[in-house]
Design a protein around this motif. Structure first.
Motif, mmCIF file in Angstrom:
data_model
loop_
_atom_site.group_PDB
_atom_site.id
_atom_site.type_symbol
_atom_site.label_atom_id
_atom_site.label_comp_id
_atom_site.label_asym_id
_atom_site.label_seq_id
_atom_site.Cartn_x
_atom_site.Cartn_y
_atom_site.Cartn_z
ATOM 1 N N ASP A 34 0.803 -1.220 0.000
ATOM 2 C CA ASP A 34 0.000 0.000 0.000
ATOM 3 C C ASP A 34 0.837 1.272 0.000
ATOM 4 O OD1 ASP A 34 0.911 -0.017 2.610
ATOM 5 O OD2 ASP A 34 -1.052 0.068 3.555
ATOM 6 N N THR A 35 2.168 1.152 0.154
ATOM 7 C CA THR A 35 3.054 2.312 0.041
ATOM 8 C C THR A 35 4.325 1.885 -0.697
ATOM 9 O OG1 THR A 35 3.985 1.819 2.227
ATOM 10 C CG2 THR A 35 2.237 3.474 2.133
ATOM 11 N N TRP A 36 4.901 2.799 -1.437
ATOM 12 C CA TRP A 36 6.049 2.456 -2.272
ATOM 13 C C TRP A 36 7.260 2.051 -1.441
ATOM 14 C CZ3 TRP A 36 10.703 4.882 -1.795
ATOM 15 C CH2 TRP A 36 10.713 6.130 -1.146
ATOM 16 N N TYR A 37 7.437 2.722 -0.267
ATOM 17 C CA TYR A 37 8.634 2.414 0.508
ATOM 18 C C TYR A 37 8.541 1.051 1.198
ATOM 19 C CZ TYR A 37 5.679 4.592 4.127
ATOM 20 O OH TYR A 37 4.638 4.935 4.948
ATOM 21 N N ARG A 38 7.337 0.595 1.524
ATOM 22 C CA ARG A 38 7.206 -0.762 2.077
ATOM 23 C C ARG A 38 7.431 -1.806 0.977
ATOM 24 N NH1 ARG A 38 5.344 -0.257 7.345
ATOM 25 N NH2 ARG A 38 4.191 1.683 7.661
ATOM 26 N N MET A 39 6.952 -1.502 -0.223
ATOM 27 C CA MET A 39 7.208 -2.396 -1.346
ATOM 28 C C MET A 39 8.708 -2.535 -1.597
ATOM 29 S SD MET A 39 4.206 -1.304 -4.057
ATOM 30 C CE MET A 39 4.836 -2.444 -5.288
ATOM 31 N N LEU A 40 9.415 -1.405 -1.512
ATOM 32 C CA LEU A 40 10.868 -1.421 -1.742
ATOM 33 C C LEU A 40 11.576 -2.231 -0.657
ATOM 34 C CD1 LEU A 40 13.391 -0.475 -3.235
ATOM 35 C CD2 LEU A 40 13.323 1.640 -1.864
ATOM 36 N N LEU A 41 11.205 -1.996 0.598
ATOM 37 C CA LEU A 41 11.837 -2.713 1.700
ATOM 38 C C LEU A 41 11.523 -4.211 1.627
ATOM 39 C CD1 LEU A 41 13.539 -2.627 4.212
ATOM 40 C CD2 LEU A 41 11.519 -1.962 5.538
ATOM 41 N N ALA A 42 10.277 -4.544 1.248
ATOM 42 C CA ALA A 42 9.907 -5.953 1.102
ATOM 43 C C ALA A 42 10.731 -6.622 0.008
ATOM 44 C CB ALA A 42 8.420 -6.071 0.788
#
Length: 226
Positions: free
Chosen positions: A41-49
């Protein structure tokens, strides 16, 4: 003379019948859906994942380290918004595209109506499982034994993981020790649960899963299609 199946015989006390949830009573995996929703739901969580996936995904594929792998993804999904996680879990359970699997659900209803001790033991988080059980519109609510979470380092990690042999331990910890009169599951990871039941029932029409589970449990394993 027709013999009544063991799970329906009247006993001096109610039978203890254990059901898995995902893949047994309802289609899919609500826990996976919830964490994926939080991670995307957020770009930075997608990146960290994406960064931690090569490390965490191999852990997810082993029973011994599965809890650690799930904890890693859950922490990434929840860090910085821990106070919102219960509400987000309730919303996810309410909106989850739930497809009820009729075979085991019909038996669940019958066991509840007969007054048996019915336990739903699931690897899903308790926050999610409670929401799905409420949507099944059952004659009464079964006991729930589920995975739980705890706060850690600004987010959530898994406290109790209710899969495999840990599911049997969680049942015992909550006052429902093996052997069980009857147990239902669709998943190979739950072979310890079925092995601990007098009447083990696999909810599957997959030939490979049936063969693998029968090799573990033996010829007395019963099979029902979802």
């Amino acid at each position: 003379m027709n013999r009544q199946p063991r799970r329906h015989r009247r006993m001096s006390k109610p039978a203890c019948v254990v059901y898995d949830l995902d893949g047994t009573l309802v289609h899919g995996d609500v826990g996976h859906a919830f964490i994926k929703q939080l991670l995307t739901d957020t770009w930075y969580r997608m990146l960290l994942a994406a960064i931690v996936t090569p490390l965490l995904m191999p852990l997810m594929k082993t029973v011994r380290w599965r809890k650690l792998g799930i904890s890693g993804f859950l922490w990434v999904a929840s860090v910085g918004r821990a106070s919102r996680i219960p509400g987000l879990a309730s919303t996810c359970a309410a909106n989850y595209p739930m497809r009820i699997l009729p075979a085991a659900t019909k038996r669940l209803r019958a066991d509840l109506e007969r007054g048996e001790t019915v336990v739903v033991a699931t690897g899903a988080l308790d926050l999610l499982a409670l929401g799905l059980l409420a949507r099944l519109d059952l004659p009464r609510q079964p006991v729930l034994v589920a995975s739980t979470i705890r706060f850690g380092w600004g987010g959530y990690v898994i406290d109790r993981q209710c899969n495999g042999a840990d599911k049997v331990k969680a049942l015992a910890d909550d006052g429902y020790p093996a052997p069980f009169d009857c147990a239902y599951s669709d998943a190979m990871i739950d072979w310890p649960l079925l092995a601990a039941a007098r009447t083990p029932i696999l909810v599957s029409d997959d030939a490979e899963t049936i063969a693998a589970m029968r090799a573990r449990i033996g010829a007395h394993l019963e099979i029902i299609a979802p």
